[in-house]
Design a protein around this motif. Structure first.
Motif, PDB file in Angstrom:
ATOM      1  N   LEU A 133       0.887  -1.173  -0.124  1.00  0.00           N
ATOM      2  CA  LEU A 133      -0.073   0.107  -0.098  1.00  0.00           C
ATOM      3  C   LEU A 133       1.194   1.422   0.076  1.00  0.00           C
ATOM      4  N   ARG A 134       1.758   1.448   1.024  1.00  0.00           N
ATOM      5  CA  ARG A 134       2.694   2.597   1.079  1.00  0.00           C
ATOM      6  C   ARG A 134       3.967   2.523  -0.550  1.00  0.00           C
ATOM      7  N   ALA A 135       4.056   1.228  -1.165  1.00  0.00           N
ATOM      8  CA  ALA A 135       4.319   1.611  -2.598  1.00  0.00           C
ATOM      9  C   ALA A 135       3.505   2.133  -3.386  1.00  0.00           C
ATOM     10  N   ALA A 136       1.902   1.978  -3.631  1.00  0.00           N
ATOM     11  CA  ALA A 136       1.227   2.325  -4.116  1.00  0.00           C
ATOM     12  C   ALA A 136       0.562   3.488  -4.050  1.00  0.00           C
ATOM     13  N   ALA A 137       1.142   4.349  -2.291  1.00  0.00           N
ATOM     14  CA  ALA A 137       0.852   5.670  -2.744  1.00  0.00           C
ATOM     15  C   ALA A 137       1.859   6.425  -3.163  1.00  0.00           C
ATOM     16  N   ALA A 138       3.289   6.006  -2.907  1.00  0.00           N
ATOM     17  CA  ALA A 138       4.177   6.882  -3.647  1.00  0.00           C
ATOM     18  C   ALA A 138       3.827   6.751  -5.768  1.00  0.00           C
ATOM     19  N   SER A 139       3.289   5.110  -5.718  1.00  0.00           N
ATOM     20  CA  SER A 139       3.246   5.022  -7.301  1.00  0.00           C
ATOM     21  C   SER A 139       2.337   6.636  -7.635  1.00  0.00           C
ATOM     22  N   LEU A 140       0.450   6.684  -7.054  1.00  0.00           N
ATOM     23  CA  LEU A 140      -0.216   7.473  -7.049  1.00  0.00           C
ATOM     24  C   LEU A 140       0.754   8.971  -7.090  1.00  0.00           C
ATOM     25  N   TRP A 141       1.182   9.051  -5.722  1.00  0.00           N
ATOM     26  CA  TRP A 141       2.217  10.532  -6.237  1.00  0.00           C
ATOM     27  C   TRP A 141       2.705  10.683  -7.210  1.00  0.00           C
ATOM     28  N   ARG A 142       3.270  10.156  -8.038  1.00  0.00           N
ATOM     29  CA  ARG A 142       5.064   9.960  -9.039  1.00  0.00           C
ATOM     30  C   ARG A 142       3.612  10.217  -9.971  1.00  0.00           C
ATOM     31  N   GLN A 143       2.441   9.468 -10.060  1.00  0.00           N
ATOM     32  CA  GLN A 143       1.614   9.943 -11.443  1.00  0.00           C
ATOM     33  C   GLN A 143       1.009  11.110 -11.821  1.00  0.00           C
ATOM     34  N   ILE A 144       0.560  11.364 -10.879  1.00  0.00           N
ATOM     35  CA  ILE A 144      -0.044  13.129 -10.581  1.00  0.00           C
ATOM     36  C   ILE A 144       1.119  14.109 -10.755  1.00  0.00           C
ATOM     37  N   ALA A 145       2.010  14.230  -9.799  1.00  0.00           N
ATOM     38  CA  ALA A 145       2.913  14.866 -10.603  1.00  0.00           C
ATOM     39  C   ALA A 145       3.846  14.696 -11.641  1.00  0.00           C
ATOM     40  N   THR A 146       3.220  13.509 -12.349  1.00  0.00           N
ATOM     41  CA  THR A 146       3.919  13.491 -13.452  1.00  0.00           C
ATOM     42  C   THR A 146       2.644  14.507 -14.936  1.00  0.00           C
ATOM     43  N   LYS A 147       1.737  14.242 -14.309  1.00  0.00           N
ATOM     44  CA  LYS A 147       0.582  14.748 -14.993  1.00  0.00           C
ATOM     45  C   LYS A 147       0.689  17.020 -14.510  1.00  0.00           C
ATOM     46  N   TYR A 148       0.757  16.891 -14.166  1.00  0.00           N
ATOM     47  CA  TYR A 148       1.115  18.548 -13.757  1.00  0.00           C
ATOM     48  C   TYR A 148       1.775  19.218 -13.658  1.00  0.00           C
ATOM     49  N   ARG A 149       3.535  18.372 -14.056  1.00  0.00           N
ATOM     50  CA  ARG A 149       4.619  18.849 -14.006  1.00  0.00           C
ATOM     51  C   ARG A 149       5.153  19.881 -14.803  1.00  0.00           C
ATOM     52  N   GLU A 150       4.349  20.166 -16.150  1.00  0.00           N
ATOM     53  CA  GLU A 150       4.461  21.771 -16.080  1.00  0.00           C
ATOM     54  C   GLU A 150       3.810  22.908 -16.395  1.00  0.00           C
ATOM     55  N   HIS A 151       3.116  22.721 -14.938  1.00  0.00           N
ATOM     56  CA  HIS A 151       2.609  23.432 -13.877  1.00  0.00           C
ATOM     57  C   HIS A 151       3.463  24.579 -13.199  1.00  0.00           C
ATOM     58  N   GLY A 152       3.217  26.011 -13.629  1.00  0.00           N
ATOM     59  CA  GLY A 152       4.048  26.588 -12.515  1.00  0.00           C
ATOM     60  C   GLY A 152       4.085  26.849 -11.404  1.00  0.00           C
ATOM     61  N   PRO A 153       5.141  27.150 -10.103  1.00  0.00           N
ATOM     62  CA  PRO A 153       4.632  27.145  -8.905  1.00  0.00           C
ATOM     63  C   PRO A 153       3.107  28.189  -8.410  1.00  0.00           C
ATOM     64  N   TRP A 154       2.441  27.720  -8.866  1.00  0.00           N
ATOM     65  CA  TRP A 154       1.156  28.424  -8.384  1.00  0.00           C
ATOM     66  C   TRP A 154       0.686  27.338  -7.913  1.00  0.00           C
ATOM     67  N   LEU A 155       1.009  26.609  -7.930  1.00  0.00           N
ATOM     68  CA  LEU A 155       0.709  24.383  -7.656  1.00  0.00           C
ATOM     69  C   LEU A 155       0.958  24.144  -6.772  1.00  0.00           C
ATOM     70  N   ARG A 156       0.309  23.652  -5.790  1.00  0.00           N
ATOM     71  CA  ARG A 156       1.185  22.980  -4.829  1.00  0.00           C
ATOM     72  C   ARG A 156       0.800  21.865  -4.149  1.00  0.00           C
ATOM     73  N   PHE A 157       1.584  21.012  -3.780  1.00  0.00           N
ATOM     74  CA  PHE A 157       0.881  19.459  -3.147  1.00  0.00           C
ATOM     75  C   PHE A 157       1.106  19.350  -2.278  1.00  0.00           C
ATOM     76  N   GLU A 158      -0.509  19.001  -1.259  1.00  0.00           N
ATOM     77  CA  GLU A 158      -0.321  18.522  -0.096  1.00  0.00           C
ATOM     78  C   GLU A 158       0.017  16.503   0.353  1.00  0.00           C
ATOM     79  N   LEU A 159       0.600  16.069   0.774  1.00  0.00           N
ATOM     80  CA  LEU A 159       1.182  14.725   0.360  1.00  0.00           C
ATOM     81  C   LEU A 159      -0.089  14.177   1.157  1.00  0.00           C
ATOM     82  N   LEU A 160      -0.608  13.712   2.525  1.00  0.00           N
ATOM     83  CA  LEU A 160      -1.725  13.764   3.258  1.00  0.00           C
ATOM     84  C   LEU A 160      -2.130  14.071   4.308  1.00  0.00           C
TER      85      LEU A 160
END
Length: 360
Positions: A133-160
Motif C-alpha cells: 500500500l505504501r508503494a502504491a501511495a508513492a506510485s500514485l503521487w509520482r503519476q499525479i506529479a508527472t501529470k501536472y509537472r508543467e504547471h507553474g509554482p502556483w500549484l502545490r501538493f499536500e501529501l497526506l
C-alpha cells in the motif's frame, strides 16, 4: 528631445507594458478549502458544479483570498493495477484553469490514501503496516506529479491529510517515501508534509525535517475543540446546544457527562477557560519550532462550526489569523460552503469570513 520623438517613445512604452508585466505569483498566505467536492463528497455528487465552479473561484479571489486547497480522494483515483484513473481528475483540471484565470494558487490535498482514514475508529489503516500500500501511495503521487509537472509554482501538493499513524516515526517514513517519489519527476514543486495525529501541533517536535527548501509543513488546529466543534453531529459534542460554548469564556461539563474525565485530565477541573491565552499557549511551541528551524508553515485547516455564536466566531477566527500573521504562517480556512463556511447558501460572507478580513 523633440516633442514628436517624446510622444513616440511614450506610445512605444505603453504598447510594451502589458507584454512585460505579469501577475504576481500567489503568496499562499490567505486561502480556503473547497470541501466535499472531490473528497468526502455526498453520494452521487462527485465534483458537481453546484459545489464549486468558475463563479466560485471568482468570488473567492474577489473577497481577498489568494489560494484554495482542493482535497482529493486517492482511494478512488488508482486502479487495481496501480494506474492513475486520469478521467477522475478532469474536474481538477477545470478547477486549475478557473483558479489560474483568477490568479489563485492551488494546494492539491491528498485527503485519503488507500488503506488510510483519519477517524478515531478508522476501519482501514493498513497503509501503516502494508508495504504494498505504501508503494502504491508513492506510485500514485509520482503519476499525479508527472501529470501536472508543467504547471507553474502556483500549484502545490499536500501529501497526506491528517495522518493517524501508530507512531510518529511511521509518518516520517511515509513522508520521505512520497517526497522521494515526486522528486523523481518534479524537482522543485512546493510540497507540504504534516505531523502525525491529524496534523496537530503536539506531534510537531517529532516531525522529521527535509533538507529541501521546497518542502513546507502543513498543520491543523481546531483548538479549543469544545468551542469550534460544539453541536457537530459527527462528534462527541453533538449534544452541546448551539452557542453554548463561548469564546472567550469558560465552559463547565456536567459531572455525569462521558466527557468529564477527559476534560478534568486536560484542564484540571470540569471547567475550561477558553480564551485568548489558551490559543496563544497552543501556538507558542509551534511558533518557536518554526523559528528555530527556519521552516515554512501553513495552517491548512482551522475553522469554526456554524453552531457557534457570531461574536465568538469572530473572536476565535481573528485570534488565529493574528497569530499566524505575526508568525509568518500562511493559512487556509475550513471551509468554503460547508458546515464551517465563509459563504452562506445565499452567497453572502459569513462571520467566519468577516473574522478573517475585518478590514473589508
Amino acid at each position: 528631445m523633440t516633442p514628436l520623438r517624446r510622444l513616440l517613445l511614450l506610445t512605444l512604452a505603453a504598447t510594451l507594458l502589458p507584454l512585460t508585466t505579469a501577475a504576481a505569483e500567489p503568496t499562499f498566505k490567505r486561502g480556503v478549502n473547497i470541501s466535499h467536492w472531490m473528497a468526502q463528497h455526498f453520494p452521487g455528487r462527485y465534483a458537481t458544479p453546484d459545489r464549486f465552479d468558475a463563479e466560485d473561484a471568482a468570488w473567492i479571489a474577489a473577497h481577498g483570498y489568494d489560494h484554495v486547497r482542493i482535497p482529493i480522494d486517492g482511494r478512488i483515483l488508482i486502479s487495481l493495477e496501480g494506474n492513475l484513473i486520469a478521467e477522475l481528475l478532469e474536474p481538477l483540471d477545470e478547477a486549475l484553469t478557473w483558479c489560474q484565470d483568477q490568479n489563485l494558487g492551488v494546494i492539491v490535498d491528498m485527503h485519503y490514501l488507500p488503506g488510510n482514514e483519519f477517524l478515531n475508529d478508522a476501519a482501514d489503516n493498513a497503509l501503516w503496516t502494508d508495504p504494498a500500500l505504501r508503494a502504491a501511495a508513492a506510485s500514485l503521487w509520482r503519476q499525479i506529479a508527472t501529470k501536472y509537472r508543467e504547471h507553474g509554482p502556483w500549484l502545490r501538493f499536500e501529501l497526506l491529510n491528517e495522518a493517524v499513524a501508530p507512531a510518529n516515526e511511521d509518518l516520517n517514513i511515509l513522508n520521505q517515501l512520497l517526497v522521494d517519489a515526486i522528486r523523481e519527476v518534479d524537482a522543485d514543486r512546493v510540497l507540504y508534509v504534516s505531523s502525525n495525529r491529524w496534523g496537530q501541533f503536539q506531534t510537531v517536535p517529532d516531525l522529521r525535517l527535509f533538507d529541501d527548501p521546497n518542502v513546507h509543513y502543513a498543520l491543523h488546529t481546531y483548538e479549543p475543540f469544545f468551542f469550534t466543534h460544539q453541536s457537530t453531529p459527527w462528534s462527541d459534542l453533538k449534544d452541546i446546544p448551539p452557542g453554548d460554548v463561548p469564546f472567550p469564556g469558560s465552559y463547565t461539563v456536567a459531572s455525569d457527562s462521558p466527557l468529564a474525565a477527559d476534560v478534568i485530565a486536560d484542564h484540571g477541573s470540569r471547567t475550561m477557560q477558553l480564551d485568548l491565552a489558551f490559543v496563544q499557549n497552543h501556538y507558542a511551541p509551534v511558533i518557536a519550532w518554526a523559528k528555530e528551524h527556519n521552516v515554512n508553515v501553513v495552517i491548512t485547516e482551522f475553522g469554526v462550526y456554524r453552531a457557534a455564536d457570531r461574536a465568538s466566531t469572530l473572536n476565535w477566527i481573528r485570534a488565529n489569523v493574528e497569530l499566524c500573521e505575526e508568525a509568518g504562517f500562511g493559512w487556509t480556512v475550513w471551509d468554503y460552503m460547508g458546515g464551517f463556511a465563509i459563504r452562506d447558501a445565499e452567497g453572502n460572507p459569513t462571520a467566519v469570513h468577516e473574522g478573517l478580513f475585518p478590514e473589508k
